[in-house]
Enzyme design. Structure first.
Site, PDB file in Angstrom:
ATOM      1  N   CYS A 122       0.741  -1.215   0.068  1.00 16.85           N
ATOM      2  CA  CYS A 122      -0.159  -0.003   0.137  1.00 16.85           C
ATOM      3  C   CYS A 122       0.705   1.131   0.036  1.00 16.85           C
ATOM      4  CB  CYS A 122      -1.039   0.023   1.271  1.00 16.85           C
ATOM      5  SG  CYS A 122      -1.758  -1.543   1.386  1.00 16.85           S
ATOM      6  N   HIS A 140      -2.794   8.121   5.667  1.00 18.98           N
ATOM      7  CA  HIS A 140      -3.074   6.585   5.159  1.00 18.98           C
ATOM      8  C   HIS A 140      -4.169   6.114   5.530  1.00 18.98           C
ATOM      9  CE1 HIS A 140      -1.942   2.815   3.310  1.00 18.98           C
ATOM     10  NE2 HIS A 140      -2.171   2.224   4.520  1.00 18.98           N
ATOM     11  N   GLU A 169      -1.290   5.396  13.195  1.00 16.06           N
ATOM     12  CA  GLU A 169      -0.735   6.601  12.461  1.00 16.06           C
ATOM     13  C   GLU A 169      -1.119   7.859  13.340  1.00 16.06           C
ATOM     14  OE1 GLU A 169      -1.375   8.607   8.114  1.00 16.06           O
ATOM     15  OE2 GLU A 169      -2.667   6.962   8.777  1.00 16.06           O
ATOM     16  N   HIS A 210      -9.814   1.520  -0.031  1.00 19.15           N
ATOM     17  CA  HIS A 210      -8.300   1.269  -0.097  1.00 19.15           C
ATOM     18  C   HIS A 210      -7.776   0.934  -1.414  1.00 19.15           C
ATOM     19  CE1 HIS A 210      -4.472   0.926   1.048  1.00 19.15           C
ATOM     20  NE2 HIS A 210      -4.578   0.228   1.869  1.00 19.15           N
ATOM     21  N   PHE A 267       1.781  -3.121   3.869  1.00 14.41           N
ATOM     22  CA  PHE A 267       2.144  -4.502   4.661  1.00 14.41           C
ATOM     23  C   PHE A 267       3.666  -4.899   4.367  1.00 14.41           C
ATOM     24  CE2 PHE A 267      -2.249  -6.857   4.271  1.00 14.41           C
ATOM     25  CZ  PHE A 267      -2.872  -6.048   5.181  1.00 14.41           C
TER      26      PHE A 267
END
Length: 415
Positions: free
Chosen positions: A166, A305, A316, A342, A401
């Site tokens: 991502c 994010h 985050e 996402h 990831f």
């Protein structure tokens, strides 16, 4: 040697809230939700019912029908977005000229064409594996979006595909920024693309408890909300034209924003979970600030994010507090994934488009559908309604990831 300056001169995107940049930005400003029931396969027997799909996508007239049949959907999305970005920039490059070698492409995809792999595997089982399509391999490999864009534009500089889950789209843009700043190229087409709304992808993410099983589109992708229960898988592409400043000025290009900073690092901690307290993300944001040569207090907005998972949003938020100190409470933090879902490797590209337009227009898009505050998440997440606000610098975060972290910093262009 003085570092060269880099500006954004073209934008292109296809995503769940728009088939082009103008439509996308209008819908982002209005807080439109692009999440709905899965239509690309029969999900009636799946716990996960929703996705952020690009509805009614037709690659023509950008891609001829015969050529489109040789491209997976993730590549089609990127080619269309890149064509828009290039047209928007007004840049023309003769593929046979020396200038073509000074133009490059960096476009990420986290997975490539998982749907294509599923389809051809089923065909192989039914008819024999030596009867799969001869276009199978060049359709599904992740680098093919970047390659097809280079082939179509004649850009002969660097052409690569960061595969960092991502974080990939933001890595692509940041890498392209450094390529220009350090003198390797003058122009870069950069961003990300993804399209894997498929049984195997939904099943895989679902089995690891990453996706929400909420069936209400207005309550599914709810970053920083106490109700958050997993992300909504989306698809789409966002592509930017980055250009060396003097090169852009020489041809009278319009400029959306200046790109000034990029940070990239790794948690080196876990295959899916972020490092405790968001330590890696905090360090990455600090790297980006240092690369830009600015202070935390100069940043007015972070496109987070913000995936709508319990762990990401908490880590985050902690990371932002660590990197920005008391200033964390004075800047705006929003997640446009509340509207798009996402997009995995495509997320950073689309969110960079949002961030460039935010600094240009002095407008912060909202985190929509924010209803229940989480006591541990206490920053200004711009709930529900976008906000007019002059922006000097804005940051876009992507966390992938494997512990991959990437952050870029854009500055308002004032001539």
């Amino acid at each position: 040697m003085e570092k060269r300056r880099v500006v954004v001169t073209g934008l292109g995107t296809v995503n769940p809230i728009g088939h082009n940049t103008a439509e996308t930005w209008a819908n982002a400003r209005a807080g439109v939700c692009g999440i709905g029931p899965i239509t690309q396969f029969d999900a009636s027997d799946f716990k996960v019912k929703l996705a952020g799909e690009v509805k009614d996508f037709d690659p023509e007239p950008v891609i001829e029908r015969r050529e489109a049949k040789k491209m997976a959907r993730f590549t089609q999305l990127a080619v269309v977005a890149a064509a828009e970005a290039l047209a928007d920039s007004g840049l023309t490059v003769d593929p046979d000229s020396p200038e073509a070698a000074r133009c490059g492409v960096i476009v990420s995809s986290g997975i490539g064409s998982l749907p294509g792999i599923e389809e051809e595997h089923s065909r192989g089982l039914a008819k024999g594996f030596e009867r799969v399509s001869p276009f199978f391999i060049p359709m599904v490999i992740a680098n093919m979006a970047a390659a097809q864009i280079a082939i179509r534009t004649g850009f002969k500089g660097v052409c690569t595909c960061p595969v960092t889950a991502c974080a990939g789209g933001t890595n692509a843009i940041g890498d392209a920024f450094h390529r220009i700043r350090d003198g390797y190229e003058d122009v870069m087409l950069a961003g990300g693309t993804e399209s894997c709304v498929s049984p195997l992808a939904i099943g895989g993410f679902s089995s690891m408890k990453a996706l929400t099983t909420c069936a209400d589109p207005d309550a599914a992708s709810v970053p920083f909300d106490a109700r958050r229960s997993g992300f909504v898988l989306g698809e789409g592409s966002g592509i930017l034209i980055l250009e060396e400043l003097e090169h852009a000025k020489a041809r009278g290009a319009k400029i959306y924003a200046e790109m000034v900073g990029y940070g990239a690092n790794c948690d080196a901690y876990h295959i899916t979970a972020p490092a405790p307290h968001g330590a890696g993300g905090a360090a990455c944001m600090t790297l980006a600030l240092n690369d830009a040569g600015i202070h935390a207090e100069d940043v007015d907005y972070i496109n987070a994010h913000g995936t709508s998972t319990k762990m990401n949003d908490s880590c985050e938020t902690e990371a932002i507090k660590t990197a920005f100190g008391d200033w964390a409470y004075k800047l705006c933090v929003s997640s446009t994934k509340s509207m798009t879902g996402h997009l995995l490797g495509g997320a950073g590209g689309v969110e960079a488009v949002f961030t460039a337009l935010a600094v240009r227009d002095g407008f912060v898009p909202a985190t929509i559908h924010h209803q229940e505050a989480d006591p541990e998440l206490d920053l200004d997440y711009v709930p529900n309604i976008g906000r007019e606000k002059p922006l000097r610098y804005a940051m876009s975060n992507s966390l992938g990831f494997g512990g991959h972290n990437a952050c870029i910093v854009l500055k308002k262009w004032e001539g």
